[in-house]
Write a protein that holds these residues in place. Structure first.
Motif, PDB file in Angstrom:
ATOM      1  N   HIS A  23      35.341  34.965  40.290  1.00 12.60           N
ATOM      2  CA  HIS A  23      36.545  34.474  40.213  1.00 12.60           C
ATOM      3  C   HIS A  23      37.523  34.778  41.526  1.00 12.60           C
ATOM      4  N   SER A 135      51.376  31.184  34.986  1.00 10.80           N
ATOM      5  CA  SER A 135      50.117  30.430  35.268  1.00 10.80           C
ATOM      6  C   SER A 135      49.486  31.100  36.537  1.00 10.80           C
ATOM      7  N   GLY A 427      39.064  35.095  34.426  1.00  8.68           N
ATOM      8  CA  GLY A 427      39.621  33.942  34.098  1.00  8.68           C
ATOM      9  C   GLY A 427      41.189  34.062  34.259  1.00  8.68           C
ATOM     10  N   SER A 430      42.627  35.827  37.550  1.00  8.06           N
ATOM     11  CA  SER A 430      42.641  34.876  38.781  1.00  8.06           C
ATOM     12  C   SER A 430      43.421  33.696  38.655  1.00  8.06           C
ATOM     13  N   ASP A 432      42.652  31.213  36.813  1.00  8.55           N
ATOM     14  CA  ASP A 432      41.672  29.951  36.343  1.00  8.55           C
ATOM     15  C   ASP A 432      41.730  29.527  34.926  1.00  8.55           C
ATOM     16  N   TYR A 433      42.172  30.557  34.063  1.00 11.60           N
ATOM     17  CA  TYR A 433      42.327  30.384  32.762  1.00 11.60           C
ATOM     18  C   TYR A 433      43.599  30.787  32.091  1.00 11.60           C
TER      19      TYR A 433
END
Length: 700
Positions: A23, A135, A427, A430, A432-433
């Motif tokens: 990631h 986020s 995730g 990074s 990403d999630y």
């Protein structure tokens, strides 16, 4: 590039490092030992709390290579179904090296060996920070301090921290053993210190505990000890590594889907009574008939399981003396340095005396004293809770402490769970999630519920299948197609974003492993020998074909099958240090011409690694020449298979001087227990032509 500190370079730390790299996050891995592999690497003898090697020489994992595996690193084809300790050490070493090759990012990860982390603290404590408030990534600045290999204190700032030190960190010894501590004669040993049975030669050893390690160590130490007393605070179902009608690896049976994926964490679908019934069906009659052990009696409580191939057999033949109860007090007789233990069960106290050594398989406490107090307070950390010491979402993170994650920090860390936790954290860090607030709230509430549960199950996350699916679903990694269908085994190898060569190959290998006619890897000679251990009543008929007028002769009596300790085995393979030889003792009455004559005979049985069961004559108390060499195949009908019963047959021819012996064995199983055994010998020679048929039934 974000940089995250990973504390620990065992299985949890290595998989966390790889997922961070995937990631785009740079990991810096701190390892107190000098090598990767954590507790699986014998070279790791960390001097600080936790992180040290805790395995013994002959240890074999109780889960197969289909469970002890990461999704992108299947084992080589030649790997045995149950890898050895050294196999797992090599696997983790290869995984470490392959990370650089697979990701081509070797320069973006750093390992600090011989470094013990002493403090982790936040450099900011913004109370408004939470997992759901950003986020851009689940991170915040942390200051990490450590002592390097030279004993110098170092410090560095990181964007996040993953704790991968393991749940089993600090050996725990109950107060009842205080009188044995500090004794110059080393009367007390924790299971983490146990290495080999050779140091217990000719001693009486008490092994305390009912866990996997307790039973396996009891069986191992009995190879050299004169006597072994196994003290069990609770009674588990003792299962071998291969179970079921096809004698498949235990985890391929336990971790099957009852319904198609996903199965998510929710209310318990099975009652304790149903779980007890299932486990009793796997165990069969053998354990139930042992007065010193028996089966659990209170089926309203969660069942416990222990996995050992040899322990139950050694209890059955009297090689291990099982005692139910909890040790409440210990003392030492100064005149002879012998140990005395007080054991309480059902309000009755038993005194066990003349004990030379005690091995305490009493578990571990966690060790998180390097985390600052405010973090531990938020996590509701309780060092004395050896079941669930933290409140965490999926045992991986807390919404109020962004940037702090945990991998493998729960009781029962399987490879698949560790990998999905690592993917979740990588995730989140990074960006990403980002889990939904509803998902986080539900996971946190579930953690609190686990900590408050009464009675407590053997493992907090006892529904392995549901835990895997719950972690995998938001990541888009649920098994698909056949891999997620009802009846499929749950293995990390099928948790992929889409079916691929790895998942398809895994399904094929597992199907072959558990094929209808019997597992492809199980040693049926070993299974058969285990099933024979104990006492049997027998009825033998001898028919003389060269004298048709002679009435069939009868022999009745008792046959006792008992283990021969590896150290005294006459086997040429005794260097393997296995419980692979059994002594056959027959005491019978020969009914002939209205008279009853006492008869006695002995044989020695030995299983080979190639699945052959060899039978030797015993003459003057020692193994003599080979009698028969048997190879088992299944002959079960569909109805018997459906009923959980399976018959196996083995045949052999043997020329003894001028006489030809044809032997046939048949064994019928119920679970792991043999219910019927027959032995047929046809002997033909210049002066012989007879058939001996012996039927065995369990001796109660």
């Amino acid at each position: 590039m974000l940089e995250v500190a990973v504390i620990g370079a065992g299985a949890s730390g290595l998989v966390a490092s790889r997922q961070l790299l995937r990631h785009g996050v740079r990991p810096c891995i701190f390892e107190a030992g000098q090598h990767v592999g954590g507790c699986w690497n014998p070279s790791n003898t960390a001097t600080n709390k936790g992180g040290s090697y805790k395995m013994w020489d002959s240890l074999s994992p109780n889960l197969s290579k289909y469970t002890c595996v990461f999704s992108d690193s299947p084992w080589p084809d030649h790997t045995p179904t149950f890898p050895s300790r050294t196999d797992l050490q090599d696997y983790l070493q290869d995984y470490y090296h392959d990370t650089t090759t697979l990701l081509e990012q070797g320069e973006q990860q750093e390992f600090k060996f011989g470094c013990t982390v002493t403090q982790v603290k936040r450099t900011t404590t913004d109370a408004s920070s939470s997992v759901a408030s950003s986020s851009s990534g689940f991170t915040q600045p942390f200051q990490v301090e450590w002592n390097d290999s030279q004993g110098m204190t170092q410090s560095q700032s990181f964007d996040g921290v993953i704790v991968a030190t393991g749940f089993f960190a600090v050996p725990f010894l109950p107060d009842c053993f205080d009188e044995l501590l500090g004794n110059d004669n080393n009367l007390l040993m924790h299971s983490s210190q146990y290495r080999s049975p050779s140091q217990f030669a000719n001693q009486t050893v008490a092994v305390v505990g009912a866990s996997f390690s307790a039973l396996e160590i009891a069986a191992d130490v009995r190879k050299h000890a004169a006597n072994v007393i196994s003290i069990l605070p609770n009674i588990p179902y003792v299962l071998p590594r291969y179970v079921g009608p096809a004698f498949s690896p235990l985890d391929t049976v336990l971790y099957r889907r009852h319904d198609a994926a996903p199965k998510l964490l929710s209310a318990e679908s099975k009652t304790p009574q149903q779980k007890h019934a299932f486990l009793k069906g796997l165990a069969g009659r053998k354990q139930a008939q042992q007065s010193s052990l028996g089966l659990p009696t209170d089926t309203s409580q969660p069942p416990f399981v222990a996995i050992s191939d040899d322990y139950l057999d050694l209890v059955v033949d009297g090689s291990i003396h099982a005692v139910k109860g909890r040790v409440t007090q210990s003392s030492v007789d100064s005149s002879n340095n012998k140990i005395e233990l007080q054991v309480v069960a059902d309000e009755q106290t038993t005194t066990l005396s003349d004990i030379d050594r005690v091995i305490a398989c009493t578990g571990y406490q966690s060790n998180l004293d390097f985390l600052e107090p405010s973090i531990l307070e938020t996590l509701e950390y309780d060092v004395n809770d050896m079941y669930a010491p933290l409140t965490l979402c999926h045992d991986a993170f807390h919404p109020q402490i962004p940037g702090l994650g945990f991998v493998g920090m729960y009781r029962g860390p399987y490879f698949g769970i560790m990998e999905l936790q690592a993917k979740t954290l990588a995730g989140m860090m990074s960006g990403d999630y980002v889990p939904t607030p509803e998902h986080v709230a539900a996971a946190l509430e579930e953690s609190k519920s686990i900590r408050q549960s009464t009675p407590r199950a053997q493992f907090p996350r006892h529904d392995y299948v549901a835990f895997m699916d719950t972690l995998a679903q938001p990541l888009g990694l649920l098994p698909q197609g056949t891999a997620g269908a009802k009846g499929a085994m749950v293995t990390p190898l099928v948790y992929q974003s889409a079916p691929n060569e790895i998942s398809e190959r895994a399904l094929k290998n597992i199907d072959q492993e558990c094929r209808h006619g019997g597992s492809s890897s199980v040693n049926m000679a070993k299974v058969a020998l285990s099933a024979l251990i104990g006492k049997w009543e027998f009825d033998r008929t001898i028919t003389q074909f060269n004298n048709p007028s002679m009435a069939p002769q009868k022999v009745t009596g008792v046959i006792d099958f008992s283990h021969i300790a590896p150290s005294v085995s006459s086997s040429s393979d005794s260097s393997n240090n296995k419980w692979n030889s059994v002594l056959y003792n027959e005491n019978g009455i020969f009914h002939v011409a209205g008279k009853e004559l006492e008869v006695f005979r002995q044989y020695e049985y030995e299983y080979k690694d190639n699945g052959i069961l060899e039978i030797y004559f015993v003459e003057q108390g020692a193994r003599a020449h080979l009698f028969l060499s048997l190879k088992f195949t299944t002959t079960s009908t569909e109805a018997e298979n459906d009923a959980g019963q399976r018959r196996w047959i083995a045949t052999s021819d043997h020329l003894c001087i001028k006489d030809l012996y044809k032997g046939e064995f048949q064994i019928q199983f119920d679970g792991i227990s043999a219910t019927q055994v027959s032995m047929t010998y046809r002997v033909k020679g210049p002066n012989k032509d007879y058939e001996s048929v012996t039927h065995l039934k369990p001796h109660f």
